[in-house]
Design an enzyme around this catalytic site. Structure first.
Site, mmCIF file in Angstrom:
data_model
loop_
_atom_site.group_PDB
_atom_site.id
_atom_site.type_symbol
_atom_site.label_atom_id
_atom_site.label_comp_id
_atom_site.label_asym_id
_atom_site.label_seq_id
_atom_site.Cartn_x
_atom_site.Cartn_y
_atom_site.Cartn_z
ATOM 1 N N LYS A 218 1.848 -2.665 6.233
ATOM 2 C CA LYS A 218 2.146 -2.523 4.808
ATOM 3 C C LYS A 218 3.612 -2.194 4.554
ATOM 4 C CE LYS A 218 -1.880 -3.601 3.220
ATOM 5 N NZ LYS A 218 -2.059 -4.818 2.419
ATOM 6 N N SER B 123 0.849 -1.193 0.000
ATOM 7 C CA SER B 123 0.000 0.000 0.000
ATOM 8 C C SER B 123 0.878 1.235 0.000
ATOM 9 C CB SER B 123 -0.890 0.023 1.252
ATOM 10 O OG SER B 123 -1.566 1.261 1.383
ATOM 11 N N TYR C 105 -1.980 -0.377 10.430
ATOM 12 C CA TYR C 105 -2.052 -0.663 8.991
ATOM 13 C C TYR C 105 -0.781 -0.196 8.291
ATOM 14 C CZ TYR C 105 -3.962 -0.891 4.242
ATOM 15 O OH TYR C 105 -4.175 -1.183 2.913
#
Length: 281
Positions: free
Chosen positions: A193, A174, A189
Site C-alpha cells: 500500500k 490504505s 500489505y
C-alpha cells in the site's frame, strides 16, 4: 511527451467549471471504470458513480454476481452499467478489458484501481520459519495482486487518457501505507500500500499534462476482507480508532467522487485518508 522532462511544465488551459458547486460533483456524461467492483468499497463506489450520473464499467474476477445486477442498476439510475470479468494479474487481460470498455463506451473519463487482497498471516518471520516457500509465494502473490495489477491498469488506461487529453485515475491505497498496523503485523500489505501511494504521486507528475492521479487511503472498513477476522481482533481495532468503530463502505464514496469529479480539477498527486482518525493517534 512529459510536461516535466524539460523542467518547464506546459500550463493547462483553464477548465470550464460549472457555476453551481453541486454540478461540479456531477458525473453526468462521464464514463467510469472500477476494478474490484463485485463487493465492498469498489461496489459502493461504482454504484455511487452511477447515482452521480456516470456510465459505469464494473470489473470482477471470481465473483460474477454483478453480472445479474448491472441491468437493474442501469434502469434504476438511468445510465449504462456493464460488467467485465478480468484477472488483474494478467497484463494481457487487463489490456483487452480496457480496450473493450473504450470500444463499448467511446471513452474512459475515470479509472478506479480498487481491487486488492489482505495479508492473511501474521509476522513475516513466523511464516518464513514455518514454510519458507509458502512465505515467498504469499509475498509475491500480495505484490502481484495489490501492486502489479495497478501497474497493468495504469499502463493501459494511461495511454487512453493521453490520447483523449483528459482523465482521472484513482488508486485505492490504505492507511497501512502511512503507518505500520498494530496489533496485526502485516509487512507485505503495508509495503504494497505504501508503494501504491508513491506510484500515485509519481504518475501524477508524469501525467500532469493530460490526467490527474490521486489515491484514497481507507482505514478499517466492514468489507469481505475484514468480515472473517476474529471478533477480538476487530474489537482491538475499534479501541485504536478515535471514532470507536469501523467504517461502512459507503462512507468511502465521497472521497472517490470528489477525486473523480470536476470539483477536483486542481487536485493531483494527493492522498485522502479516510480512517476515523486512526493516523492521528
Amino acid at each position: 511527451m512529459s510536461t516535466i522532462a524539460s523542467g518547464i511544465p506546459i500550463p493547462q488551459a483553464k477548465p470550464e467549471l460549472a457555476e453551481n458547486v453541486m454540478d461540479l460533483f456531477s458525473l453526468k456524461g462521464k464514463v467510469a471504470s472500477v476494478t474490484g467492483a463485485s463487493g465492498g468499497i469498489g461496489y459502493e463506489v461504482a454504484v455511487g458513480f452511477a447515482q452521480a450520473g456516470a456510465d459505469v464499467a464494473m470489473w470482477y474476477n471470481s465473483n460474477p454476481a454483478i453480472e445479474k445486477e448491472v441491468e437493474g442498476l442501469s434502469k434504476k439510475y438511468g445510465v449504462t452499467v456493464k460488467a467485465y470479468q478480468c484477472s488483474l494479474t494478467d497484463g494481457e487481460q487487463v489490456s483487452k478489458t480496457i480496450q473493450q470498455i473504450e470500444s463499448d463506451f467511446g471513452k474512459i473519463d475515470i479509472m478506479v484501481a480498487n481491487a486488492g487482497v489482505a495479508w492473511a498471516y501474521g509476522p513475516l518471520l513466523d511464516l518464513a520459519e514455518e514454510d519458507s516457500e509458502k512465505c515467498d509465494y504469499e509475498w509475491k502473490r500480495m505484490m502481484d495482486i495489490d501492486v502489479n495489477s495497478v501497474y497493468y491498469v495504469a499502463k493501459n488506461v494511461g495511454s487512453v487518457f493521453k490520447k483523449q487529453g483528459f482523465g482521472s485515475f484513482v488508486i485505492t491505497a490504505s492507511m497501512s501505507g502511512h503507518i505500520a498496523n498494530v496489533p496485526k503485523l502485516q509487512v507485505a500489505y503495508n509495503t504494497a500500500k505504501a508503494a501504491l501511494i508513491h506510484m500515485g504521486r509519481s504518475l501524477a507528475l508524469e501525467w500532469a499534462g493530460f490526467a490527474r492521479v490521486n489515491t484514497v487511503s481507507p482505514g478499517y472498513v466492514e468489507t469481505p476482507l475484514t468480515a472473517s477476522r476474529a471478533p477480538e481482533l476487530k474489537q482491538q481495532w475499534r479501541t485504536l480508532v478515535p471514532m470507536g468503530r469501523l467504517a461502512y463502505p459507503k462512507e468511502m464514496v465521497g472521497a472517490y467522487l470528489y477525486l473523480a469529479s470536476d470539483a477536483a480539477t486542481y487536485t493531483t498527486g494527493t492522498d485522502i485518508i479516510v480512517d476515523g482518525g486512526y493516523c492521528c493517534a
